[in-house]
Write a protein that holds these residues in place. Structure first.
Motif, PDB file in Angstrom:
ATOM      1  N   MET A 233       0.680  -1.215   0.197  1.00 19.69           N
ATOM      2  CA  MET A 233       0.142   0.050   0.131  1.00 19.69           C
ATOM      3  C   MET A 233       0.753   1.044  -0.071  1.00 19.69           C
ATOM      4  O   MET A 233       2.108   1.053   0.294  1.00 19.69           O
ATOM      5  N   THR A 234       0.263   2.445  -0.128  1.00 22.65           N
ATOM      6  CA  THR A 234       0.978   3.680  -0.119  1.00 22.65           C
ATOM      7  C   THR A 234       0.607   4.478   1.149  1.00 22.65           C
ATOM      8  O   THR A 234      -0.290   4.230   1.576  1.00 22.65           O
ATOM      9  N   ASP A 235       1.434   5.429   1.323  1.00 17.45           N
ATOM     10  CA  ASP A 235       1.026   6.258   2.390  1.00 17.45           C
ATOM     11  C   ASP A 235      -0.437   7.290   2.204  1.00 17.45           C
ATOM     12  O   ASP A 235      -1.214   7.244   3.104  1.00 17.45           O
ATOM     13  N   ALA A 236      -0.475   7.493   1.005  1.00 17.94           N
ATOM     14  CA  ALA A 236      -2.026   7.997   0.709  1.00 17.94           C
ATOM     15  C   ALA A 236      -3.081   7.018   0.912  1.00 17.94           C
ATOM     16  O   ALA A 236      -4.051   7.521   1.267  1.00 17.94           O
ATOM     17  N   GLU A 237      -2.797   5.875   0.819  1.00 24.04           N
ATOM     18  CA  GLU A 237      -3.944   4.895   0.946  1.00 24.04           C
ATOM     19  C   GLU A 237      -4.087   4.443   2.480  1.00 24.04           C
ATOM     20  O   GLU A 237      -5.049   4.406   3.119  1.00 24.04           O
ATOM     21  N   LEU A 238      -3.109   4.777   3.393  1.00 21.39           N
ATOM     22  CA  LEU A 238      -3.203   4.508   4.922  1.00 21.39           C
ATOM     23  C   LEU A 238      -3.548   5.713   5.577  1.00 21.39           C
ATOM     24  O   LEU A 238      -4.161   5.353   6.543  1.00 21.39           O
ATOM     25  N   HIS A 239      -3.137   6.957   5.099  1.00 22.98           N
ATOM     26  CA  HIS A 239      -3.269   8.140   5.660  1.00 22.98           C
ATOM     27  C   HIS A 239      -4.866   8.332   6.196  1.00 22.98           C
ATOM     28  O   HIS A 239      -5.094   8.689   7.388  1.00 22.98           O
ATOM     29  N   PRO A 240      -5.953   7.913   5.414  1.00 23.92           N
ATOM     30  CA  PRO A 240      -7.239   8.176   6.105  1.00 23.92           C
ATOM     31  C   PRO A 240      -7.635   7.280   7.177  1.00 23.92           C
ATOM     32  O   PRO A 240      -8.728   7.455   7.846  1.00 23.92           O
ATOM     33  N   TYR A 241      -6.747   6.182   7.516  1.00 24.81           N
ATOM     34  CA  TYR A 241      -7.278   5.291   8.436  1.00 24.81           C
ATOM     35  C   TYR A 241      -6.296   5.834   9.966  1.00 24.81           C
ATOM     36  O   TYR A 241      -6.557   5.396  11.236  1.00 24.81           O
ATOM     37  N   VAL A 242      -5.477   6.815   9.751  1.00 24.03           N
ATOM     38  CA  VAL A 242      -4.640   7.154  10.983  1.00 24.03           C
ATOM     39  C   VAL A 242      -5.766   7.826  11.988  1.00 24.03           C
ATOM     40  O   VAL A 242      -6.581   8.553  11.850  1.00 24.03           O
ATOM     41  N   GLY A 243      -5.386   7.361  13.055  1.00 24.40           N
ATOM     42  CA  GLY A 243      -6.145   7.865  14.266  1.00 24.40           C
ATOM     43  C   GLY A 243      -7.319   6.854  14.583  1.00 24.40           C
ATOM     44  O   GLY A 243      -8.060   7.116  15.603  1.00 24.40           O
ATOM     45  N   LYS A 244      -7.687   5.882  13.752  1.00 25.82           N
ATOM     46  CA  LYS A 244      -8.863   5.093  13.816  1.00 25.82           C
ATOM     47  C   LYS A 244      -8.488   3.617  13.896  1.00 25.82           C
ATOM     48  O   LYS A 244      -7.539   3.011  13.849  1.00 25.82           O
ATOM     49  N   PRO A 245      -9.479   2.890  14.659  1.00 30.09           N
ATOM     50  CA  PRO A 245      -9.412   1.434  14.845  1.00 30.09           C
ATOM     51  C   PRO A 245      -9.206   0.855  13.413  1.00 30.09           C
ATOM     52  O   PRO A 245      -9.927   0.937  12.760  1.00 30.09           O
ATOM     53  N   VAL A 246      -8.480  -0.340  13.236  1.00 31.10           N
ATOM     54  CA  VAL A 246      -8.046  -0.882  12.164  1.00 31.10           C
ATOM     55  C   VAL A 246      -7.553  -2.283  12.214  1.00 31.10           C
ATOM     56  O   VAL A 246      -7.036  -2.512  13.648  1.00 31.10           O
ATOM     57  N   ARG A 247      -7.939  -3.167  11.282  1.00 36.20           N
ATOM     58  CA  ARG A 247      -7.187  -4.484  11.074  1.00 36.20           C
ATOM     59  C   ARG A 247      -6.283  -4.390   9.898  1.00 36.20           C
ATOM     60  O   ARG A 247      -6.840  -3.910   8.748  1.00 36.20           O
ATOM     61  N   ILE A 248      -4.809  -4.664  10.266  1.00 30.58           N
ATOM     62  CA  ILE A 248      -4.114  -4.533   8.979  1.00 30.58           C
ATOM     63  C   ILE A 248      -3.410  -5.913   8.819  1.00 30.58           C
ATOM     64  O   ILE A 248      -3.055  -6.509   9.757  1.00 30.58           O
ATOM     65  N   THR A 249      -3.282  -6.105   7.465  1.00 32.72           N
ATOM     66  CA  THR A 249      -2.637  -7.359   7.207  1.00 32.72           C
ATOM     67  C   THR A 249      -1.276  -6.780   6.549  1.00 32.72           C
ATOM     68  O   THR A 249      -1.270  -6.040   5.681  1.00 32.72           O
ATOM     69  N   LEU A 250      -0.226  -7.417   7.155  1.00 36.40           N
ATOM     70  CA  LEU A 250       1.131  -7.317   6.415  1.00 36.40           C
ATOM     71  C   LEU A 250       1.409  -8.277   5.605  1.00 36.40           C
ATOM     72  O   LEU A 250       1.080  -9.459   5.469  1.00 36.40           O
ATOM     73  N   ALA A 251       2.610  -8.044   4.700  1.00 35.60           N
ATOM     74  CA  ALA A 251       3.133  -8.584   3.677  1.00 35.60           C
ATOM     75  C   ALA A 251       3.415 -10.297   4.116  1.00 35.60           C
ATOM     76  O   ALA A 251       3.283 -11.118   3.577  1.00 35.60           O
ATOM     77  N   ASP A 252       3.931 -10.144   5.503  1.00 31.73           N
ATOM     78  CA  ASP A 252       4.417 -11.505   5.873  1.00 31.73           C
ATOM     79  C   ASP A 252       3.097 -12.483   6.457  1.00 31.73           C
ATOM     80  O   ASP A 252       3.314 -13.534   6.953  1.00 31.73           O
ATOM     81  N   GLY A 253       1.894 -11.941   6.320  1.00 30.59           N
ATOM     82  CA  GLY A 253       0.858 -12.666   6.873  1.00 30.59           C
ATOM     83  C   GLY A 253       0.268 -12.220   7.946  1.00 30.59           C
ATOM     84  O   GLY A 253      -0.851 -12.732   8.482  1.00 30.59           O
ATOM     85  N   ARG A 254       1.070 -11.617   9.019  1.00 30.13           N
ATOM     86  CA  ARG A 254       0.697 -11.115  10.126  1.00 30.13           C
ATOM     87  C   ARG A 254      -0.537 -10.168  10.231  1.00 30.13           C
ATOM     88  O   ARG A 254      -0.774  -9.437   9.262  1.00 30.13           O
ATOM     89  N   LEU A 255      -1.438 -10.523  11.161  1.00 30.87           N
ATOM     90  CA  LEU A 255      -2.562  -9.456  11.306  1.00 30.87           C
ATOM     91  C   LEU A 255      -2.558  -8.762  12.559  1.00 30.87           C
ATOM     92  O   LEU A 255      -2.157  -9.262  13.582  1.00 30.87           O
ATOM     93  N   LEU A 256      -2.565  -7.283  12.286  1.00 31.11           N
ATOM     94  CA  LEU A 256      -2.628  -6.441  13.627  1.00 31.11           C
ATOM     95  C   LEU A 256      -3.976  -5.738  13.801  1.00 31.11           C
ATOM     96  O   LEU A 256      -4.674  -5.423  12.616  1.00 31.11           O
ATOM     97  N   ALA A 257      -4.224  -5.481  15.102  1.00 25.92           N
ATOM     98  CA  ALA A 257      -5.716  -4.799  15.353  1.00 25.92           C
ATOM     99  C   ALA A 257      -5.330  -3.929  16.360  1.00 25.92           C
ATOM    100  O   ALA A 257      -4.668  -4.089  17.302  1.00 25.92           O
ATOM    101  N   GLY A 258      -5.726  -2.837  16.063  1.00 23.21           N
ATOM    102  CA  GLY A 258      -5.514  -1.536  17.232  1.00 23.21           C
ATOM    103  C   GLY A 258      -5.809  -0.187  16.562  1.00 23.21           C
ATOM    104  O   GLY A 258      -6.246  -0.291  15.312  1.00 23.21           O
ATOM    105  N   THR A 259      -5.503   0.806  16.982  1.00 24.28           N
ATOM    106  CA  THR A 259      -5.556   2.213  16.641  1.00 24.28           C
ATOM    107  C   THR A 259      -4.179   2.379  15.801  1.00 24.28           C
ATOM    108  O   THR A 259      -3.187   2.157  16.207  1.00 24.28           O
ATOM    109  N   LEU A 260      -4.412   3.128  14.714  1.00 21.48           N
ATOM    110  CA  LEU A 260      -3.259   3.233  13.664  1.00 21.48           C
ATOM    111  C   LEU A 260      -2.670   4.688  14.083  1.00 21.48           C
ATOM    112  O   LEU A 260      -3.607   5.753  14.265  1.00 21.48           O
TER     113      LEU A 260
END
Length: 81
Positions: free
Chosen positions: A1-28
């Motif tokens: 992804m790009t910074d422009a794609e992630l920026h709208p989620y900053v400060g919000k609760p998210v679930r993020i999938t990383l390239a290595d398959g890990r899943l993170l959940a919390g506030t970005l």
């Protein structure tokens, strides 16, 4: 992804999938200092402590390019910091 794609989620609760398959959940969070001079923005996903009374858990993400998917998790109480 790009910074422009992630920026709208900053400060919000998210679930993020990383390239290595890990899943993170919390506030970005984002460090808008663009990675302290080394070419990418640092992000952090902050989650509730694992054990009551401990500090919140923080996972640092070194650049948007290692994020493959981001989802709004505002309806998931476990993802709200």
């Amino acid at each position: 992804m790009t910074d422009a794609e992630l920026h709208p989620y900053v400060g919000k609760p998210v679930r993020i999938t990383l390239a290595d398959g890990r899943l993170l959940a919390g506030t970005l969070h984002a460090d808008h200092d663009h990675g302290h001079g080394h070419g990418h923005t640092h992000y952090a996903v902050v989650s509730d402590p694992i054990k009551s009374g401990d500090r919140p858990v923080t996972e640092v993400i070194h650049g948007a390019n290692i994020v493959t998917q981001v989802e709004d998790a505002s309806n998931d109480p476990a993802a709200v910091e």
